[in-house]
Enzyme design. Sequence first.
Site, PDB file in Angstrom:
ATOM      1  N   LYS A 162      46.821 -97.058 -41.025  1.00 23.46           N
ATOM      2  CA  LYS A 162      46.072 -96.690 -39.399  1.00 23.46           C
ATOM      3  C   LYS A 162      47.312 -95.089 -40.181  1.00 23.46           C
ATOM      4  CE  LYS A 162      49.340 -98.069 -36.745  1.00 23.46           C
ATOM      5  NZ  LYS A 162      49.031 -96.867 -35.808  1.00 23.46           N
ATOM      6  N   CYS A 212      58.812 -82.841 -36.376  1.00 23.84           N
ATOM      7  CA  CYS A 212      59.758 -83.618 -36.707  1.00 23.84           C
ATOM      8  C   CYS A 212      60.570 -82.338 -37.620  1.00 23.84           C
ATOM      9  CB  CYS A 212      59.877 -84.789 -37.869  1.00 23.84           C
ATOM     10  SG  CYS A 212      58.749 -84.284 -39.627  1.00 23.84           S
ATOM     11  N   GLU A 245      65.410 -85.541 -29.706  1.00 26.41           N
ATOM     12  CA  GLU A 245      63.966 -84.262 -30.330  1.00 26.41           C
ATOM     13  C   GLU A 245      63.064 -83.766 -29.214  1.00 26.41           C
ATOM     14  OE1 GLU A 245      61.316 -84.834 -34.608  1.00 26.41           O
ATOM     15  OE2 GLU A 245      61.974 -86.273 -32.858  1.00 26.41           O
ATOM     16  N   GLU A 282      60.128 -91.795 -42.437  1.00 24.38           N
ATOM     17  CA  GLU A 282      59.859 -90.184 -42.053  1.00 24.38           C
ATOM     18  C   GLU A 282      60.567 -90.498 -40.856  1.00 24.38           C
ATOM     19  OE1 GLU A 282      60.296 -86.970 -40.773  1.00 24.38           O
ATOM     20  OE2 GLU A 282      58.205 -86.713 -41.521  1.00 24.38           O
TER      21      GLU A 282
END
Length: 489
Positions: free
Chosen positions: A184, A294, A391, A260
């Site tokens: 997906k 990331c 982040e 992750e």
Amino acid sequence: MTENRETALLAHVPDGLFIGGQWRAAEGGATLPVFDPATGERLLTIADASVADGAAAMDAAVEAFPSWAQTPARERAELLRRAFDLLQERKEDIALLMTLEMGKPLAEARGEVAYGGEFLRWFSEEAVRASGRYGANPEGTGRMIVTQHPVGPCYLITPWNFPLAMATRKIAPALAAGCTVVVKPAELTPLTTLFFVKLLQDAGLPDGVVNVITTSSSGAVSEPIIRDPRLRKLSFTGSTPVGQKLLEQAAQGVLRTSMELGGNAPFVVFDDADLDKAVDGAMLAKFRNIGQACTAANRFIVHRSVADEFARRVTERVQGMRIGRGTEEGVAIGPLIDDRAVEKARSLVADAVDRGAQVRTGGSPVTGAGTFFEPTVVTDVAAGSDILREEIFGPVLAIVPFDDEDDAVRLANDTEYGLVSYVFTENLARGQRMIERLETGMMGLNVGVVSNAAAPFGGWKMSGLGREGGAEGIHEYLQTKYTLTPNPF
């Protein structure tokens, strides 16, 4: 880049779901649009999968698994290698497609094609190396046989920021191990995955081994798949809050999981660092992929004695970065993925300024079409600022000074995340100490990019579970069986 070439490329992108080896419409003909973040214009309209479509994809993966698991490793390897070769033939098309749907500069998209392709090549080589062992038990009463087996059907959820590499990083080891998959892709950038899976089909992919569902209802479609007792593995790349929710769902079936998740990477510059190397590394670690990675450096922790000079040099470099659509020559900063990303960058900078930080350059959204934010340098960021805790996922470089090594380690580890860290020092012993003291799953020592298909990618703490890439990557899709036989003598 001509409009005609873009139009011709988009005409060759499949717009359906890929289930059981067939491209098909979604249930009821539902569709979803995909947009160019640089212009806001629609690129393509594709199938929008329902819960029933997800179940059909899962059925196809389950049906194909026994045959694929028994396929010789060499044949699985050769399929991946053919896919690698086809990817090289179509690399310009795939790079352009990524730039169109995600926004990254075309030069960086070409780099992602090279990086993403390496997972196909690497795991084509690893497919034939999965092995076990045989030997006597310590008592001498029997013989121990340890074998590796594919874990089973897998559900792979990929993010929007690296549309090709995150797909190949998951699909390649799964196929190499003998698993079948339902993929997906992210709603915002599904086109690259669809195009890539068509290449897999051209390479000879058997029906049902890879299935792709694109959907605007990710949670509703994913949960029944994750709760299906036939599913044996879940791999997800994305935010930590979503990963936590998926782990809760996966617990019911005791699924193998690879997660992750988010990052908050420290970039530590000591007083003995080579500043030329540090600045070059900073530009890569921060502004690659428009800061939307990331692994992007989030907190620049710089020794007080060199902080001003470091800030001056990176500001000069940042001021020379051209903003624009990724297809334009010389563009270094493309659009952020959507309006929410722009607002997040704006609010993080505003909060830092309210707490006393200084904006050296940038700091604002770009007016006009598209979702652009100026590349930004912020200095004197105070402890407690949101920009140090969250982040950023945008082109904002935030600098915090430190006084000694212990202070640097404390600041670097002061986060719930632990994906990657970057350290610049010319002192070998200090570099070795940082390897042991920093709480991250990966580290770049005097380098600004660490990702490599041959290396184990993954984090500590809230940054995730498991590893992708390297020799470790294929073992995420294998399970171990131990058999005891009597002493034959």
